[in-house]
Design an enzyme around this catalytic site. Sequence first.
Site, PDB file in Angstrom:
ATOM      1  N   ASN A   9       0.872  -1.182   0.000  1.00 31.58           N
ATOM      2  CA  ASN A   9       0.000   0.000   0.000  1.00 31.58           C
ATOM      3  C   ASN A   9       0.905   1.227   0.000  1.00 31.58           C
ATOM      4  OD1 ASN A   9      -1.811   2.047   0.542  1.00 31.58           O
ATOM      5  ND2 ASN A   9      -2.251   1.391   2.645  1.00 31.58           N
ATOM      6  N   LYS A  11       0.159   4.316  -0.349  1.00 35.70           N
ATOM      7  CA  LYS A  11      -0.443   5.531   0.227  1.00 35.70           C
ATOM      8  C   LYS A  11      -0.187   6.729  -0.692  1.00 35.70           C
ATOM      9  CE  LYS A  11      -0.149   3.349   4.705  1.00 35.70           C
ATOM     10  NZ  LYS A  11       0.010   3.473   6.146  1.00 35.70           N
ATOM     11  N   HIS A  95      -9.501   1.361   4.904  1.00 38.35           N
ATOM     12  CA  HIS A  95      -8.218   1.526   5.575  1.00 38.35           C
ATOM     13  C   HIS A  95      -8.394   2.480   6.756  1.00 38.35           C
ATOM     14  CE1 HIS A  95      -4.125   2.747   6.414  1.00 38.35           C
ATOM     15  NE2 HIS A  95      -3.756   1.607   5.849  1.00 38.35           N
ATOM     16  N   GLU A  97      -6.722   4.869   7.831  1.00 38.55           N
ATOM     17  CA  GLU A  97      -6.522   6.303   7.544  1.00 38.55           C
ATOM     18  C   GLU A  97      -7.766   6.894   6.890  1.00 38.55           C
ATOM     19  OE1 GLU A  97      -2.791   5.775   5.519  1.00 38.55           O
ATOM     20  OE2 GLU A  97      -1.911   5.189   7.432  1.00 38.55           O
ATOM     21  N   GLU A 165      -5.535  -4.771  10.657  1.00 34.24           N
ATOM     22  CA  GLU A 165      -4.471  -3.792  10.862  1.00 34.24           C
ATOM     23  C   GLU A 165      -4.737  -3.016  12.146  1.00 34.24           C
ATOM     24  OE1 GLU A 165      -2.447  -2.587   6.980  1.00 34.24           O
ATOM     25  OE2 GLU A 165      -4.300  -1.453   7.051  1.00 34.24           O
ATOM     26  N   GLY A 171       2.481   2.298  10.802  1.00 29.79           N
ATOM     27  CA  GLY A 171       3.454   3.379  10.657  1.00 29.79           C
ATOM     28  C   GLY A 171       4.157   3.764  11.944  1.00 29.79           C
ATOM     29  N   SER A 211       3.284  -2.101  10.341  1.00 28.01           N
ATOM     30  CA  SER A 211       4.735  -2.201  10.528  1.00 28.01           C
ATOM     31  C   SER A 211       5.302  -3.585  10.191  1.00 28.01           C
ATOM     32  CB  SER A 211       5.123  -1.783  11.963  1.00 28.01           C
ATOM     33  OG  SER A 211       4.779  -0.426  12.172  1.00 28.01           O
TER      34      SER A 211
HETATM   35  P1  PGA Z   1       2.799   0.305   7.669  1.00 27.52           P
HETATM   36  O1  PGA Z   1       1.342   0.541   7.004  1.00 27.52           O
HETATM   37  O2  PGA Z   1       3.314  -0.993   7.106  1.00 27.52           O
HETATM   38  O3  PGA Z   1       3.612   1.494   7.220  1.00 27.52           O
HETATM   39  O4  PGA Z   1       2.608   0.247   9.137  1.00 27.52           O
HETATM   40  C1  PGA Z   1       0.457  -0.517   6.822  1.00 27.52           C
HETATM   41  C2  PGA Z   1      -0.843  -0.012   6.254  1.00 27.52           C
HETATM   42  O5  PGA Z   1      -1.288   1.083   6.625  1.00 27.52           O
HETATM   43  O6  PGA Z   1      -1.473  -0.679   5.417  1.00 27.52           O
END
Ligand code: PGA
Length: 261
Positions: A9, A11, A95, A97, A165, A171, A211
Amino acid sequence: MRTPFVVGNWKLNKTISDALALVTELKNQLAAIKGVAVGVAPPFTAIAAVAKRLEGSPIATCAQDCYWEANGAWTGEVSAPLLADAGATWAIVGHSERRQYFGDTNEGVGKKARAAIAAGLGAIVCVGESLAERDGGKTLEVVDAQLAGALGAGLDAGKLVIAYEPVWAIGTGRTATPAQAQEVHAHIRKRLGEKLGAAAAAGIRIQYGGSVKPQNAEALMAEPDIDGALVGGASLEAGDFVAIVKAARGPSALAHAKGLG
Ligand code: PGA
């Protein structure tokens, strides 16, 4: 029996030329990969170019979101049929976010998932609790509500992937332990079984995200109900992403690599 699925992903990152450079490397490095399905989710602006570059490659082009209406006066939105037209074969929906910053609701995520599937895309439905919800002992309750919103009528289980997640792991460099993740994954599979039947639930892939790195990928994906990963930061560069994909290979791929199958 479930082929793991690892999706990067990206982003809000990568110009079209940066995106093409990365997928060209992935296409070359993963040309002979077996036993794992792979996808990348570029920003909308790069989807068509990436899908074209990936023609002839098993790597799927995914969208990071989609709107549930097919067309009309919805300024700024992108619909599932338009994503399919651009060459995407999957859409990520819900997601954290999107939920946190753009107001996506459980019901809206369900509508998006159904719209994606109706347009012939696969849907990756994201669920996961915040730190306060985990600390308050509400993890399973939150995930249940998110699943209930997403798993309405008319959902084709064959096109559905769930991504667990935990928001506190996205992140942050903080990963759920394999045991913490497995507990929630097993719970999700139980709920999928209640809603869609045991046979369908046994076939649905449940990705872990938050992560994921080359260092923790193998231990996470060794858990029985963790069927791949949704990778953010570590998918922006070929080396780490390829290492994660390799960590996800199922037993048949390992046998193949060793010349046994
Ligand atoms: P990350 O993001 O691996 O940077 O923690 C995962 C995601 O948001 O899908």
